[in-house]
Design a protein around this motif. Structure first.
Motif, PDB file in Angstrom:
ATOM      1  N   ALA A 388       0.824  -1.204   0.000  1.00  0.00           N
ATOM      2  CA  ALA A 388       0.000   0.000   0.000  1.00  0.00           C
ATOM      3  C   ALA A 388       0.864   1.262   0.000  1.00  0.00           C
ATOM      4  O   ALA A 388       0.547   2.249  -0.667  1.00  0.00           O
ATOM      5  CB  ALA A 388      -0.927  -0.013   1.219  1.00  0.00           C
ATOM      6  N   ALA A 434      -1.202   4.861   3.304  1.00  0.00           N
ATOM      7  CA  ALA A 434      -1.038   3.403   3.447  1.00  0.00           C
ATOM      8  C   ALA A 434      -1.714   2.897   4.705  1.00  0.00           C
ATOM      9  O   ALA A 434      -2.294   1.801   4.715  1.00  0.00           O
ATOM     10  CB  ALA A 434       0.447   3.047   3.451  1.00  0.00           C
ATOM     11  N   ALA A 437      -5.425   2.854   3.997  1.00  0.00           N
ATOM     12  CA  ALA A 437      -5.747   1.730   3.113  1.00  0.00           C
ATOM     13  C   ALA A 437      -5.768   0.423   3.892  1.00  0.00           C
ATOM     14  O   ALA A 437      -6.640  -0.426   3.699  1.00  0.00           O
ATOM     15  CB  ALA A 437      -4.748   1.652   1.966  1.00  0.00           C
ATOM     16  N   ASN A 442      -7.649  -2.767   2.462  1.00  0.00           N
ATOM     17  CA  ASN A 442      -7.206  -2.778   1.077  1.00  0.00           C
ATOM     18  C   ASN A 442      -5.767  -3.260   0.991  1.00  0.00           C
ATOM     19  O   ASN A 442      -4.837  -2.513   1.267  1.00  0.00           O
ATOM     20  CB  ASN A 442      -7.300  -1.362   0.470  1.00  0.00           C
ATOM     21  CG  ASN A 442      -8.717  -0.844   0.457  1.00  0.00           C
ATOM     22  OD1 ASN A 442      -9.648  -1.620   0.415  1.00  0.00           O
ATOM     23  ND2 ASN A 442      -8.870   0.476   0.487  1.00  0.00           N
ATOM     24  N   ASP A 443      -5.580  -4.516   0.665  1.00  0.00           N
ATOM     25  CA  ASP A 443      -4.232  -5.084   0.546  1.00  0.00           C
ATOM     26  C   ASP A 443      -3.733  -4.823  -0.876  1.00  0.00           C
ATOM     27  O   ASP A 443      -3.865  -5.661  -1.760  1.00  0.00           O
ATOM     28  CB  ASP A 443      -4.277  -6.572   0.856  1.00  0.00           C
ATOM     29  CG  ASP A 443      -2.892  -7.182   0.890  1.00  0.00           C
ATOM     30  OD1 ASP A 443      -1.895  -6.449   0.735  1.00  0.00           O
ATOM     31  OD2 ASP A 443      -2.790  -8.405   1.114  1.00  0.00           O
ATOM     32  N   VAL A 444      -3.191  -3.645  -1.090  1.00  0.00           N
ATOM     33  CA  VAL A 444      -2.738  -3.273  -2.416  1.00  0.00           C
ATOM     34  C   VAL A 444      -1.499  -4.071  -2.775  1.00  0.00           C
ATOM     35  O   VAL A 444      -0.545  -4.122  -2.001  1.00  0.00           O
ATOM     36  CB  VAL A 444      -2.435  -1.763  -2.485  1.00  0.00           C
ATOM     37  CG1 VAL A 444      -1.980  -1.373  -3.874  1.00  0.00           C
ATOM     38  CG2 VAL A 444      -3.673  -0.959  -2.085  1.00  0.00           C
TER      39      VAL A 444
END
Length: 447
Positions: A388, A434, A437, A442-444
């Motif tokens: 993230a 980050a 997120a 949200n695991d980007v």
């Protein structure tokens, strides 16, 4: 060529390094068109401030004209020739200058840092064999160490993700305690932690000294395990212990050499001379692959014999490539002409004033700095934090690539103060983004 076409072709044809390729389904590759100074430019003209010197290699930024000119000039005379049975001016001059800078001699060349590690390990073990002590063939590394990803280098690497998959292929090494200054107990200094770790090393040498060929260390900063920083006193003690127990000391200066920690070699800050020095990354300023291993005259003499089996048995086709050596000579010229070490000390002081406010963030722990390296840890970092953060930094026009929950900055030496200010601001914005997120789950994905 359109961006979409290039990305499709890259995913179909290129296996990118240190990457779970499936992650590029959610975070596309960035198609680069050019680089200039501290900046990378993609095919749409978007600019990214290279806050990590493209994996720590671009000391003077992208496209440094003096390095380019040296490579162009060398192209007009000799682009490559095998180094077995032949020699050439660039490799001789580079070897002489590296010997003067390190206090060691007879440079042996390779193409990358992991290969340099392999060479040093093989030289050490073969030295003891030539001396009639083949039982001295084991290696000691620090907890959390990273020395490359070839089989021999992985055997002295203590980062689980890099070695677990290949464990059956590796010769087990011996792990010594890390002198990581973050391990300080109440009332302890970094020097106290170094002394405590040295005591652990001494116990290991006492128990296994007859089996140990060498200790390998990343002087002052253990990079890939999260920019671990430690006191130079550890290296002083390690040198004395190696002498006492007849163990070689290998200084892996691949990431920390060439001025990155404030001196040309990090080991200089401990006032020691290793038995082997491994160099790569910044050696050509990020232009061409090159690595070198320098050793003591005593090591070299142990291989000097009529018997071919007592010679050092290692080679690769591009050993001592003239173009790469010419680039490295230009790098050394820049260090001299620009007084880089002195200039970096002034830069580091100015930039630290810009970066240090990051330590005030409520989730930042262990803000640390040595030379031209800055790092901090993020407390309670959510799952997928590194991915993230990488994505959030790119959105701010900055290339920063955390190691787990550790964010680090290792910019080109030639970045200006305005760019440093921009890097600091983007690092803070990316941190908040980050963390948000992560809080949203949200695991980007990121390479």
């Amino acid at each position: 060529m359109s961006n979409a076409n290039l990305l499709t072709r890259s995913l179909a044809a290129v296996w990118h390094p240190c990457t779970q390729m499936k992650r590029h389904e959610s975070l596309p590759l960035i198609p680069l068109a050019s680089g200039e100074g501290a900046w990378l430019v993609d095919m749409d003209g978007q600019r990214y401030l290279d806050g990590i010197s493209s994996w720590w290699v671009n000391l003077f930024g992208h496209g440094e004209p003096r390095i380019k000119a040296a490579i162009r000039a060398q192209l007009d005379t000799l682009e490559h020739a095998m180094l077995a049975g032949f020699t050439h001016r660039p490799v001789v001059e580079l070897s002489e200058r590296l010997a003067a800078l390190t206090g060691l001699g007879h440079a042996f060349y390779a193409s990358d840092g992991a290969s340099a590690t392999e060479i040093a390990l093989k030289m050490s073990a073969h030295y003891w064999r030539n001396r009639g002590e083949p039982g001295k063939h084991r290696f000691v590394h620090l907890a959390g160490s990273y020395h490359g990803e070839t089989a021999g280098a992985l055997a002295v690497t203590d980062v689980p993700v890099f070695r677990q998959a290949y464990a059956p292929l590796l010769q087990p090494g011996l792990t010594a305690p890390s002198p990581d200054a973050r391990n300080a107990r109440p009332g302890e200094s970094a020097a106290d932690v170094a002394e405590r770790a040295a005591a652990g090393l001494e116990a290991l040498f006492t128990a296994h000294g007859d089996e140990i060929a060498a200790l390998i260390v990343e002087p002052l900063v253990q990079g890939a395990c999260g920019m671990v920083m430690y006191d130079p006193a550890y290296l002083t003690r390690a040198r004395a212990l190696c002498d006492r127990h007849r163990v070689h000391l290998i200084a892996d200066e691949i990431a920390v050499g060439f001025g990155r920690t404030g001196t040309f070699l990090a080991s200089e800050q401990a006032g020691i001379r290793p038995d082997f020095v491994c160099l790569s990354k910044g050696i050509t300023g990020g232009f061409l692959p090159l690595a070198a291993v320098l050793s003591t005259d005593e090591v070299y003499a142990a291989f000097y014999d009529d018997d071919v089996t007592r010679g050092f048995l290692h080679s690769h086709s591009y050993t001592g490539n003239p173009l790469a050596c010419a680039a490295a000579l230009a790098v050394l010229d820049i260090f001299d002409s620009d007084d880089v070490i002195k200039a970096n000390r002034a830069r580091a002081e100015r930039w630290d004033a810009l970066f240090r406010p990051l330590a005030d963030h409520p989730q930042v722990r262990h803000y640390r700095h040595r030379g031209m390296i800055w790092a901090f840890d993020v407390a309670d970092a959510p799952t997928g934090f590194a991915q993230a953060y990488f994505a959030a930094a790119l959105a701010q026009g900055v290339l920063l690539r955390p190691i787990g929950h550790t964010v680090y900055l290792m910019p080109p030496y030639t970045m200006n103060d305005d760019e440093a200010r921009q890097l600091a601001g983007a690092a803070r914005v990316a941190l908040d983004a980050a963390l948000v997120a992560g809080a949203r789950g949200n695991d980007v994905a990121v390479a």
